[in-house]
Scaffold this active site. Structure first.
Site, PDB file in Angstrom:
ATOM      1  N   LYS A  44      98.536 -25.017  35.100  1.00 18.51           N
ATOM      2  CA  LYS A  44      98.755 -24.295  33.872  1.00 18.51           C
ATOM      3  C   LYS A  44     100.274 -24.582  33.566  1.00 18.51           C
ATOM      4  O   LYS A  44     100.652 -24.534  32.336  1.00 18.51           O
ATOM      5  CB  LYS A  44      98.661 -22.750  34.024  1.00 18.51           C
ATOM      6  N   GLY A  73     102.025 -19.379  36.109  1.00 18.54           N
ATOM      7  CA  GLY A  73     101.582 -19.490  34.725  1.00 18.54           C
ATOM      8  C   GLY A  73     100.647 -18.282  34.410  1.00 18.54           C
ATOM      9  O   GLY A  73     101.013 -17.655  33.390  1.00 18.54           O
ATOM     10  N   GLY A  96      88.622  -9.506  39.636  1.00 20.66           N
ATOM     11  CA  GLY A  96      89.171 -10.358  38.917  1.00 20.66           C
ATOM     12  C   GLY A  96      88.024 -10.942  37.859  1.00 20.66           C
ATOM     13  O   GLY A  96      88.397 -11.447  36.837  1.00 20.66           O
ATOM     14  N   ALA A 100      93.582 -10.906  39.730  1.00 20.88           N
ATOM     15  CA  ALA A 100      93.158 -12.103  38.924  1.00 20.88           C
ATOM     16  C   ALA A 100      92.339 -13.281  39.511  1.00 20.88           C
ATOM     17  O   ALA A 100      91.769 -14.098  38.920  1.00 20.88           O
ATOM     18  CB  ALA A 100      94.560 -12.931  38.508  1.00 20.88           C
ATOM     19  N   THR A 113      93.342 -24.207  34.864  1.00 21.06           N
ATOM     20  CA  THR A 113      93.621 -23.212  36.170  1.00 21.06           C
ATOM     21  C   THR A 113      94.376 -23.767  37.038  1.00 21.06           C
ATOM     22  O   THR A 113      94.936 -24.954  37.219  1.00 21.06           O
ATOM     23  CB  THR A 113      92.147 -22.567  36.479  1.00 21.06           C
ATOM     24  N   GLY A 123     103.633 -12.413  41.493  1.00 17.07           N
ATOM     25  CA  GLY A 123     103.544 -13.654  41.082  1.00 17.07           C
ATOM     26  C   GLY A 123     104.573 -14.072  39.809  1.00 17.07           C
ATOM     27  O   GLY A 123     104.712 -12.930  39.061  1.00 17.07           O
TER      28      GLY A 123
END
Length: 266
Positions: free
Chosen positions: A71, A135, A244, A221, A67, A132
């Site tokens: 990523k 990743g 999330g 998220a 994470t 965003g």
């Protein structure tokens, strides 16, 4: 109970204290009767390559969840990748094969869309905005396109990264109107925060245009805190908010499967 037979798994991040994956995955192991344990690893970016190389040499290590902020960087540290990880440009789950080879996959996006579906949210035909272009954001962009959104506006502080992601999505999903630019918040059916803004106290909102309204969905998220600043702002303005945590819950099975976790034999 941990014994000499227990298979080891990990999650790597910087910082690490906020992650919820260990309890979720260990609960999943228990539900399967699987003799495994997942533990957190706090690794700074400059030490990532050394850390990953060490994992190749641990014979009872089964896999790693990846994470923020690793990523994207970890993609080139894998020996091979499966699925759409190469097109996305990031990896969030690695399986260690018996010969020490590391096989990466990117499951963030699929988990995110499944989380929406679990809350009876069907994105087909929606006008969507993604905040965003890193990743996780890239994975969510591809998954939203695969799920059939009508359009996808990508917003990022680095315009070049947003434009590159929009181009890659359009190449793979030509029926989706993928573009980069301002969020045009009021016109969107779905707004997704896939940045890390909201993770730390004092973080600013990930966008300036906060024209949220009822009939609109604003999704996150980030797992912790549950109510991030963008969700709080959207809820105040009447939008439906989506946390999330469902994304993680749906990812757990996908990640476990990639890492070779199977139910215990009766």
């Amino acid at each position: 109970m941990i014994t000499g037979h227990t298979k080891l798994y990990g999650i790597v991040a910087h910082p690490i204290a906020h992650v919820k994956t260990p309890e979720e995955m260990n609960n999943h192991f228990a539900s399967l009767g699987y003799d495994g344990v997942l533990v957190p690893f706090h690794v700074q970016p400059e030490n990532l390559a050394t850390f990953i190389d060490t994992l190749r040499r641990i014979e009872n290590f089964g896999g790693l969840i990846v994470t923020v902020p690793h990523k994207t960087a970890i993609l080139e540290l894998c020996d091979s990748v499966v699925g759409d990880a190469a097109a996305i440009g990031a990896v969030n789950t690695i399986r260690r094969d018996p010969d020490g080879s590391l096989v990466g996959a990117m499951l963030d996006g699929k988990g995110f869309v499944r989380g929406l579906e679990a809350s009876a949210i069907d994105v087909r035909g929606m006008k969507s905005c993604l905040l965003g272009a890193g990743g996780a954001a890239s994975a969510i962009a591809f998954a939203l396109a695969e799920a059939g959104v009508n359009s996808l506006r990508i917003v990022n502080r680095s315009a070049g990264k947003a434009e590159d992601l929009a181009r890659r999505v359009a190449e793979h999903y030509p029926n989706v109107k993928a573009s980069a630019g301002a969020p045009e918040t009021a016109s969107q059916d779905l707004v997704v925060n896939a940045t890390s803004l909201g993770l730390r106290d004092g973080d600013p909102l990930p966008l300036e245009d906060t024209a949220f309204h009822s009939g609109q969905i604003v999704a996150e998220a980030i797992m912790e805190p549950e109510v991030t600043p963008i969700l709080a702002t959207a809820r105040e303005k009447g939008a439906l908010i989506h946390f999330g945590r469902p994304m993680l819950r749906q990812q757990i099975r996908l990640m476990a499967e990639h890492m070779g976790v199977t139910p215990a034999k009766a």
